[in-house]
Design an enzyme around this catalytic site. Sequence first.
Site, short mmCIF file in Angstrom:
data_model
loop_
_atom_site.label_atom_id
_atom_site.label_comp_id
_atom_site.label_asym_id
_atom_site.label_seq_id
_atom_site.Cartn_x
_atom_site.Cartn_y
_atom_site.Cartn_z
N LYS A 69 35.43 -65.15 119.23
CA LYS A 69 36.40 -65.72 118.50
C LYS A 69 35.95 -65.47 116.84
CE LYS A 69 40.14 -68.05 116.80
NZ LYS A 69 39.92 -67.37 115.34
N ARG A 83 49.96 -61.87 111.31
CA ARG A 83 50.28 -62.76 112.07
C ARG A 83 51.67 -63.34 111.97
NH1 ARG A 83 46.45 -66.57 113.74
NH2 ARG A 83 48.17 -67.66 114.70
#
Length: 512
Positions: free
Chosen positions: A211, A231
């Site tokens: 991550k 995003r």
Amino acid sequence: MLLDELVRTTQAVTSTRSRLAKVEALADLLRRLEPGDIPTVVGLLTARPRQGRVGVGWRGMSAAMGEPATEPGLTVSDLDAALDRLLAAGGAGSAAERASTLRGLTAAATEGEQAFIAGVLLGELRTGALEGVLTDAVARAADKPVDAVRRAAMLSGDLGGTALLAITGTAAQLDAVGLVVGRPVLPMLAATAASTSEALEVTGEASVEYKLDGARIQVHRLGGNVRIFTRTLAEVTHRLPEVVEVVRGLPVQDVILDGETLTLDEDGGPRPFQETMSRFGADAARTAVLHPWFFDVLHLDGRDLLDEPLSTRLGLLGRIAPDYRIPGEITADAAVAERVSREALAAGHEGVVVKAVGSAYAAGRRGSNWIKVKPVLTYDLVVLACEWGSGRRAGLLSNVHLGALDPAGEFGEPGGYVMVGKTFKGLTDALLRWQTETFQELEVRRTAGTVWVEPVTVVEIAIDGVQQSSRYPGGIALRFARVKRYRDDKTAAEADTIQTLRGLLVPGGARA
């Protein structure tokens, strides 16, 4: 439609916990809209107006607030037009023009409308109208299957346009919305778990991947044309020439890639998140290079892959971009997953994401197929003030102002407290009632929306990290802060320091 109708609907949505009641209130609003207002209203409800960010910050919004209008008169179109003017203002005299536009807008707004406008412009509208609820409301208003509406919204990346199509178009038109290279789709999101073993219990065999603390990117290539989106689906192609170059060099014709980009230090380790975001948002000279890492492929040379299992998608990704694939391992063994997690943390990353190998790509949704596992950072901070809540929290002190101890007086008085952020998250009804009673007893002064208190109450706060910020005197702001508990076993003099929090800006810096 009068803006007042929209505001009253959001108040009704906020005041109920019932998802069904929220959906019905929003559906009723959507049914009453003129077609041209539908995309605009959907954007306002999600605090994502069609104009995007128009450059209004907290100071500008506060300066524009005057006496509210006594009667509602603003329309949705009036607000939309004002946002157009704010977006268009530029060049000499633009600051005065923008301030005048804002003052005129707020002067024509009632008190409730002023709060709504501020929430939209600052991205802090808290109505409970999350996109999932609003998507259900669109389906209800249009009398269309919710799965069809949801898929069209995620594949188009445009809930407002989907709402207009669903309400005014046919079922066949809605079903015809598909994946298009060059048009961004909403990214798949991850749930959270406390450990890799807990995550594996949900996913079964999984790809356990690093991550990264970077910026999410979605990259589309159609022939030689490359486009890059954030995003939130904003296009940033011109800011990332190094990523464009990498994708143009891949052995493909058409592709949609999902991944992250971040800056690296001289040893190949990740630089702080704020440095990535500073470079990510730069239109000017670039001194830091952004490296792309990809973890999924949604389309490849005419083949849509959304419904293919992750194992298939990862195989294709490894074939076309082996040097740019996020590190990870496929396993069902908890010990292996934990080892990958330790390796990710040792390399300076946030943790891991555990992804079920048989899962499809659920664009725009957060489910149990992707689960992120990150160590939780907790700090003991001091309450400096608390803001009155709205909607269901009306009459209760809600949003807490948080301060870190400054023992040496580096940013103020020695032994004082430096504000580092706010949060309303993690508060139960019992804590809200306790705050309201306790903080009024500790009150030293108040403004219209805020009660300032003696700095004596210690609260344990969980955060994902800190980032550089000019908003607060300590130069940092908390990331994703939420209340864990109040610490009556600690005094304010035992709170964590601003220096400790600032240490999080440095790779390998201080941790709780």
